[in-house]
Each structure stands twice: as C-alpha cells, then as structure tokens.
Design an enzyme around this catalytic site. Structure first.
Site, PDB file in Angstrom:
ATOM      1  N   LYS A 183       0.839  -1.197   0.000  1.00  0.00           N
ATOM      2  CA  LYS A 183       0.000   0.000   0.000  1.00  0.00           C
ATOM      3  C   LYS A 183       0.878   1.252   0.000  1.00  0.00           C
ATOM      4  O   LYS A 183       1.375   1.675   1.029  1.00  0.00           O
ATOM      5  CB  LYS A 183      -0.933   0.039   1.217  1.00  0.00           C
ATOM      6  CG  LYS A 183      -2.014   1.100   1.007  1.00  0.00           C
ATOM      7  CD  LYS A 183      -2.525   1.721   2.260  1.00  0.00           C
ATOM      8  CE  LYS A 183      -1.607   2.704   2.874  1.00  0.00           C
ATOM      9  NZ  LYS A 183      -1.333   3.918   2.077  1.00  0.00           N
ATOM     10  N   GLY A 235       7.216   4.254   7.907  1.00  0.00           N
ATOM     11  CA  GLY A 235       6.517   5.535   8.022  1.00  0.00           C
ATOM     12  C   GLY A 235       6.856   6.186   9.341  1.00  0.00           C
ATOM     13  O   GLY A 235       7.888   5.875   9.953  1.00  0.00           O
ATOM     14  N   SER A 236       5.975   7.055   9.795  1.00  0.00           N
ATOM     15  CA  SER A 236       6.267   7.826  11.003  1.00  0.00           C
ATOM     16  C   SER A 236       6.004   7.007  12.269  1.00  0.00           C
ATOM     17  O   SER A 236       5.252   6.025  12.248  1.00  0.00           O
ATOM     18  CB  SER A 236       5.410   9.089  11.017  1.00  0.00           C
ATOM     19  OG  SER A 236       4.056   8.717  11.096  1.00  0.00           O
ATOM     20  N   ALA A 238       4.277   7.952  14.780  1.00  0.00           N
ATOM     21  CA  ALA A 238       2.868   8.086  15.183  1.00  0.00           C
ATOM     22  C   ALA A 238       2.008   7.048  14.462  1.00  0.00           C
ATOM     23  O   ALA A 238       1.168   6.375  15.089  1.00  0.00           O
ATOM     24  CB  ALA A 238       2.378   9.495  14.870  1.00  0.00           C
ATOM     25  N   THR A 239       2.223   6.881  13.162  1.00  0.00           N
ATOM     26  CA  THR A 239       1.439   5.883  12.418  1.00  0.00           C
ATOM     27  C   THR A 239       1.860   4.475  12.826  1.00  0.00           C
ATOM     28  O   THR A 239       1.027   3.569  12.905  1.00  0.00           O
ATOM     29  CB  THR A 239       1.591   6.084  10.897  1.00  0.00           C
ATOM     30  OG1 THR A 239       1.392   7.456  10.593  1.00  0.00           O
ATOM     31  CG2 THR A 239       0.593   5.257  10.126  1.00  0.00           C
ATOM     32  N   GLY A 240       3.148   4.291  13.117  1.00  0.00           N
ATOM     33  CA  GLY A 240       3.641   2.984  13.558  1.00  0.00           C
ATOM     34  C   GLY A 240       2.875   2.491  14.786  1.00  0.00           C
ATOM     35  O   GLY A 240       2.533   1.314  14.892  1.00  0.00           O
ATOM     36  N   GLU A 257       9.748   0.335  10.518  1.00  0.00           N
ATOM     37  CA  GLU A 257      10.866   1.182  10.053  1.00  0.00           C
ATOM     38  C   GLU A 257      10.356   2.610  10.176  1.00  0.00           C
ATOM     39  O   GLU A 257       9.579   3.066   9.341  1.00  0.00           O
ATOM     40  CB  GLU A 257      11.191   0.888   8.581  1.00  0.00           C
ATOM     41  CG  GLU A 257      11.368  -0.569   8.227  1.00  0.00           C
ATOM     42  CD  GLU A 257      12.727  -1.099   8.649  1.00  0.00           C
ATOM     43  OE1 GLU A 257      13.598  -0.282   8.987  1.00  0.00           O
ATOM     44  OE2 GLU A 257      12.904  -2.321   8.653  1.00  0.00           O
ATOM     45  N   CYS A 291      14.369   9.838   6.072  1.00  0.00           N
ATOM     46  CA  CYS A 291      14.247   9.348   7.452  1.00  0.00           C
ATOM     47  C   CYS A 291      15.561   9.458   8.194  1.00  0.00           C
ATOM     48  O   CYS A 291      15.583   9.690   9.399  1.00  0.00           O
ATOM     49  CB  CYS A 291      13.755   7.908   7.442  1.00  0.00           C
ATOM     50  SG  CYS A 291      14.740   6.828   6.393  1.00  0.00           S
TER      51      CYS A 291
HETATM   52  P1  NAD Z   1       3.080   8.186   7.492  1.00  0.00           P
HETATM   53  O1  NAD Z   1       3.342   7.508   8.772  1.00  0.00           O
HETATM   54  O2  NAD Z   1       2.150   9.339   7.471  1.00  0.00           O
HETATM   55  O3  NAD Z   1       2.502   7.144   6.418  1.00  0.00           O
HETATM   56  C1  NAD Z   1       3.194   5.973   6.066  1.00  0.00           C
HETATM   57  C2  NAD Z   1       2.225   5.021   5.397  1.00  0.00           C
HETATM   58  O4  NAD Z   1       1.255   4.593   6.360  1.00  0.00           O
HETATM   59  C3  NAD Z   1       1.431   5.633   4.257  1.00  0.00           C
HETATM   60  O5  NAD Z   1       1.269   4.677   3.238  1.00  0.00           O
HETATM   61  C4  NAD Z   1       0.093   5.961   4.921  1.00  0.00           C
HETATM   62  O6  NAD Z   1      -0.984   6.034   4.014  1.00  0.00           O
HETATM   63  C5  NAD Z   1      -0.054   4.777   5.845  1.00  0.00           C
HETATM   64  N1  NAD Z   1      -0.980   4.978   6.961  1.00  0.00           N
HETATM   65  C6  NAD Z   1      -1.455   6.133   7.492  1.00  0.00           C
HETATM   66  N2  NAD Z   1      -2.263   5.876   8.543  1.00  0.00           N
HETATM   67  C7  NAD Z   1      -2.311   4.534   8.682  1.00  0.00           C
HETATM   68  C8  NAD Z   1      -2.961   3.644   9.594  1.00  0.00           C
HETATM   69  N3  NAD Z   1      -3.741   4.094  10.581  1.00  0.00           N
HETATM   70  N4  NAD Z   1      -2.747   2.323   9.448  1.00  0.00           N
HETATM   71  C9  NAD Z   1      -1.953   1.830   8.484  1.00  0.00           C
HETATM   72  N5  NAD Z   1      -1.317   2.630   7.582  1.00  0.00           N
HETATM   73  C10 NAD Z   1      -1.495   3.953   7.683  1.00  0.00           C
HETATM   74  O7  NAD Z   1       4.499   8.602   6.914  1.00  0.00           O
HETATM   75  P2  NAD Z   1       4.809   9.394   5.580  1.00  0.00           P
HETATM   76  O8  NAD Z   1       4.500  10.833   5.783  1.00  0.00           O
HETATM   77  O9  NAD Z   1       4.239   8.709   4.398  1.00  0.00           O
HETATM   78  O10 NAD Z   1       6.405   9.187   5.497  1.00  0.00           O
HETATM   79  C11 NAD Z   1       7.296   9.899   6.256  1.00  0.00           C
HETATM   80  C12 NAD Z   1       7.716   9.120   7.482  1.00  0.00           C
HETATM   81  O11 NAD Z   1       8.291   7.869   7.118  1.00  0.00           O
HETATM   82  C13 NAD Z   1       8.799   9.829   8.271  1.00  0.00           C
HETATM   83  O12 NAD Z   1       8.547   9.694   9.634  1.00  0.00           O
HETATM   84  C14 NAD Z   1      10.056   9.079   7.859  1.00  0.00           C
HETATM   85  O13 NAD Z   1      11.110   9.206   8.780  1.00  0.00           O
HETATM   86  C15 NAD Z   1       9.547   7.695   7.761  1.00  0.00           C
HETATM   87  N6  NAD Z   1      10.429   6.854   6.944  1.00  0.00           N
HETATM   88  C16 NAD Z   1      11.157   5.874   7.553  1.00  0.00           C
HETATM   89  C17 NAD Z   1      12.031   5.089   6.806  1.00  0.00           C
HETATM   90  C18 NAD Z   1      12.862   4.008   7.437  1.00  0.00           C
HETATM   91  O14 NAD Z   1      13.381   3.183   6.701  1.00  0.00           O
HETATM   92  N7  NAD Z   1      13.025   3.962   8.736  1.00  0.00           N
HETATM   93  C19 NAD Z   1      12.131   5.300   5.415  1.00  0.00           C
HETATM   94  C20 NAD Z   1      11.370   6.300   4.832  1.00  0.00           C
HETATM   95  C21 NAD Z   1      10.514   7.062   5.603  1.00  0.00           C
END
Ligand code: NAD
Length: 487
Positions: A183, A235-236, A238-240, A257, A291
């Site tokens: 996704k 992702g972030s 907070a979403t994690g 991650e 990230c």
């Molecule tokens: P995000 O957390 O907003 O979204 C990440 C993904 O999760 C998106 O596909 C989003 O649609 C999905 N999502 C949102 N709410 C959800 C839920 N309740 N349940 C399941 N999925 C949901 O992050 P973003 O703005 O897309 O990306 C930026 C973040 O990602 C930053 O915090 C960055 O540091 C992190 N990041 C980490 C790595 C790593 O390898 N550690 C790599 C790239 C980005």
C-alpha cells in the site's frame, strides 16, 4: 524563468489494478495528485478502500503457493530480470518519481540503479536460503530447521522514495517466497504501479504482488486484515503506533521502520570542510524529507564558528528550484500541508528564542506557487523543544554545541529516536568508542555511503525494530520451522 511542466504523459490512467482487474469505482474514492513544484493538479488517483484491500489480500493468498513453491532458481532469475528491467526503464521511472514528489531529476536519476542493486542483491539470496542442523545429544535424533516464508506480507510504504521502498520491500520478500500486498501513500501512487508491471513482465506471476495505493483507511484495513501473515511498515512513529494496534487484532507480527532525528556530530579534530558538506546534505537531501537525514548538528565549541560559516554560506548558494532542471539540488517539499506544517515549526522555533542563521520561510518569486521551503538553520534551540525533539521532515537544521566527548554522546542520545548517527573525527579510537555508545541503528563515520543493499538499516528506540538490507533484511521475511525426528 518559469517552472517546467511535469511529464504527465507518464502518469497512468486513474485506476486500481488488482491482478488483471481494473477498478475505477472504488470504496476508497478518489483524490487529486498535485505536482509539488507548481502546486497544480496532475491527475486523479483512485484510492483503495477496505473492499479493495479484501480483494487484494484474497488474490495474493490465491497466488502465494505458485511463487512460494517455485524453485529457487526460478525466483532468482525472475528477480534478476526485474533488476534488468528497472535499468532498461530507468529514465521514465526517474521522471515519474520526480513528478510524484517533486524530487530533483539529479537525485531521481540515481534511484533506478540503486533499486536494481537491491533487487539483484536479494536475487542472489534465493538459492542460499536454507536451514541448519541442530546438534542433539546423544545422537538418537535428528533436528533441523527450515526457513519458510511468512506467506502474504503487507507492505505499507511512505511517499518519500517509493522506488527504493518498493525495491527494499519486494527484493527480500519475494526472494524469501512471500506474496506481497503493497500500500503506497496516496501522495505517491504512481511508481509502485509501474514497478508491479515490470515485476510481472519479469515473470513474477500476476497476483503475487498487488499494489493498492490508498490513504489511512486502506492502511488500517490492510494492517488489521486476518489474511495477512506479517506487516512490514515504513513511516512515522505516530502511524507505527496505530499499525501495531491494528495488527494486534490478529496478533500479526510487525516490522517497524520509523522516523528519526539523527545527530550529526563534528569533533574538533575533524576534516571540517567535509564535515560541513555532509551536515549540509542533512538539510537539502530530499528537501530534508529523508528518514535518516542528520537533522541535529552537534558541533564542538572550538570549531563551531568555522563550521557554521562554511555551512551557511554553502546553503545560501544551493540551487533550490525546478526539479526538472539538471542543476537543481533541492526541490519542493511534498505537499501544501507539509509546507505549512514545516513553516509552522520554523515560526514556533523563532518564537521560542532559537536564533535563525539562514532561511526561515517559504521561497518566493518563481517558486511561490510550489511548496518550496528555504534551507533553514537554527542555533541554540531549546533542547527539549519541538525543533530538537520532533522529526520536522523538512529542510530545517537545529545546531547545538558541546565541549567534551561525553557531552556529545549525551546530546546525541537525548531524543526518543535512534535511526542514524553521523560522526566526524580523525581520531580512530574516538570513532570506535562513540560508535559503541551512540543509540542508533546505523553509525556513519566521516561520510555516508548512501543505501547499501548488503548492510542492515533500521532503528533503535522509537525509530523502529525492523531491518532493511543485508541478511537481517532477508530474515524479516523468513521464519524458522524446527523439525525433530527420532532416528
Ligand atoms: P506516514 O506515517 O504518514 O505514512 C506511512 C504510510 O502509512 C502511508 O502509506 C500511509 O498512508 C499509511 N498509513 C497512514 N495511517 C495509517 C494507519 N492508521 N494504518 C496503516 N497505515 C497507515 O508517513 P509518511 O508521511 O508517508 O512518510 C514519512 C515518514 O516515514 C517519516 O517519519 C520518515 O522518517 C519515515 N520513513 C522511515 C524510513 C525508514 O526506513 N526507517 C524510510 C522512509 C521514511
């Protein structure tokens, strides 16, 4: 000089593809993709909703056995063909990635080769996955392990580098024999779709990889789906946290991650010009939306003025602008919302008493319609405040200074994150000493190699628990089964 129009001819027709099924009316509705450099819409995007996630998971489950039970050689050769196809289509893939998030072409052009490297690295693992013989005493039994794929993996990926995210996810997941429902973010829906077309062309059976872009509801439906055997989330933080809660419904294992607030530590014995150059890339690389960008600069007081002078004069000269221009180093941030959020952080940092050295707001002139933020540097921000503690995910650097190594380590470790740490020193013993005590999943000394397929990358503390790359990255997609037999 005006902004170039994005190559919209590369953008796919608005539709979701679930295997060979084209879905134009979806339970997730539609959204508009906006080109970050101009602020103007490019096309509509069909978003997956819970119904399409159900459909995608069902298809992946149905397609899993064909891939899981195929021979290692078939999987290896298929992935090698995929790596080749990424190179054959490098130019349009780079252009699409540039259009997706406003990434400067200069940087976007490096991505297809990097993605191909990752896929090729994991292709090489396909015929090396096995198990081990477990010693037993007094030898009247045989015990061994089988490394098995999880089954259907959910890959939830961010928008900030979808081509690399696809390669980092699919390389190891497919090598291990899993099927994957990916996704992508609704902000970056195009590259994933193109990637799966190339995977099918390379010979990955239709349905083994299903890519369904969508918003949070689609992510939630996928993470909490009973047909998913493992969630791999990038992702972030907070979403994690939400993903963990969603996956807990079925006790599905989750690899996380997450984000970072990585320190860039410059000791007084460092090569200062090189250190300042790397510190600068923490601000400008991906417009600060990486990230692992070094977003906190910790510099020894004795060399602080010199480093800051080099850094700010370089940042003032950096080419910010048209992503399609070959000479552009920094493009826009991803969206209007991100731009407004980042400017909000900058304004609050100013009000809280941090001293602004350069930058400080949105770019004007030709760049006023796009989502451009000036490379921004603050010194002496409150160590407990938002600017130092929270991931800004924009071109903003917070600088603090230290006098001793202990102080440097303590500042480096003083956030809830622990993704990367950059050290600059010519003292070998110090480099090893600090590498051991700094709380980070990766430490880079006197430079950084970029993304290496063979090295594990991931976080400690609230930067997550999973690893991408290397054997550790492959292990995320395998689990050992133990077999005991009386002999
Ligand atoms: P995000 O957390 O907003 O979204 C990440 C993904 O999760 C998106 O596909 C989003 O649609 C999905 N999502 C949102 N709410 C959800 C839920 N309740 N349940 C399941 N999925 C949901 O992050 P973003 O703005 O897309 O990306 C930026 C973040 O990602 C930053 O915090 C960055 O540091 C992190 N990041 C980490 C790595 C790593 O390898 N550690 C790599 C790239 C980005």
């Amino acid at each position: 000089m005006g902004m170039s129009e994005p190559p919209t001819h590369l953008v796919p027709e608005p539709a979701l593809w679930i295997g060979g099924d084209r879905v134009v009316e979806s339970s997730g509705g539609r959204t508009e993709h906006v080109y970050a450099a101009t602020g103007r819409p490019t096309t509509e995007v069909v978003l997956a909703g819970p119904a399409e996630i159900d459909q995608a998971v069902a298809l992946a489950r149905e397609s899993l056995p064909g891939w899981r039970d195929s021979s290692a050689e078939v999987r290896r050769d298929t992935l090698l063909r995929l790596a080749d196809l990424l190179l054959v289509h490098a130019e349009p893939l780079a252009a699409l990635q540039s259009l997706e998030i406003g990434l400067p072409v200069q940087l976007a052009r490096r991505m297809p080769a990097l993605a191909a490297d990752h896929v090729r690295y994991y292709a090489g693992w396909c015929d090396k996955i096995g198990g081990e013989v477990v010693p037993t005493w007094p030898g009247r039994s045989l015990d061994y392990t089988l490394d098995e794929p999880y089954g259907v993996v959910a890959g939830i990926i961010p928008w900030n580098g979808s081509l690399m995210s696809m390669a980092q996810l699919l390389g190891p997941a497919l090598a291990a024999g899993n099927a994957v429902v990916v996704k992508p973010s609704e902000l970056a829906p195009f590259v994933g779709q193109r990637f799966v077309e190339l995977a099918v062309e390379a010979g990955v059976p239709q349905g083994v990889v299903v890519v369904v872009p969508g918003g949070p509801p689609a992510g939630a439906a996928l993470a909490g789906h009973p047909g998913i055997d493992k969630v791999h989330f990038t992702g972030s933080a907070a979403t994690g946290r939400q993903v963990l809660a969603e996956a807990s419904r079925n006790l599905t294992p989750v690899a996380l991650e997450l984000g970072g607030k990585s320190p860039h530590v410059i000791f007084d014995d460092a090569d200062l010009r090189s250190a300042a150059r790397y510190a600068m890339s923490g601000v400008v690389a991906l417009s600060g939306q990486g990230c692992a960008n070094g977003t906190r600069l910790l510099v020894h007081s004795a060399v602080r003025e010199q480093v800051l002078q080099t850094l700010t004069s370089r940042l003032r000269r950096i080419r910010v602008g048209d992503p399609a221009d070959e000479t552009t180093v920094m493009g826009p941030v991803v969206s209007r919302r991100a731009c407004e959020r980042i400017v909000g952080v900058i304004d609050r940092a100013r009000l809280s008493g941090a001293r602004l050295l350069t930058g400080g707001g949105r770019c004007g002139g030709d760049l006023a319609d796009g989502f451009f933020v000036e490379p921004t540097v603050f010194v002496d921000a409150d160590g407990d405040g938002e600017l130092v503690q929270e991931e800004v995910f924009g071109p903003v650097l917070a600088v603090s200074s230290f006098d001793t190594e202990e102080e440097a380590v303590s500042l480096a470790n003083a956030t809830r994150y622990g993704l990367g740490a950059y050290l600059h020193t010519n003292d070998l013993r110090r480099a090893h000493r600090v590498s051991r005590v700094v709380a980070a999943g990766s430490v880079w000394v006197n430079g950084a190699p970029g993304l290496m397929p063979s090295a594990p990358f991931g976080g400690v503390k609230q930067s997550g628990s999973g690893r991408i790359g290397g054997v550790a990255g492959l292990r995320e997609f395998l689990r050992p089964k133990n077999v005991w037999m009386s002999v």
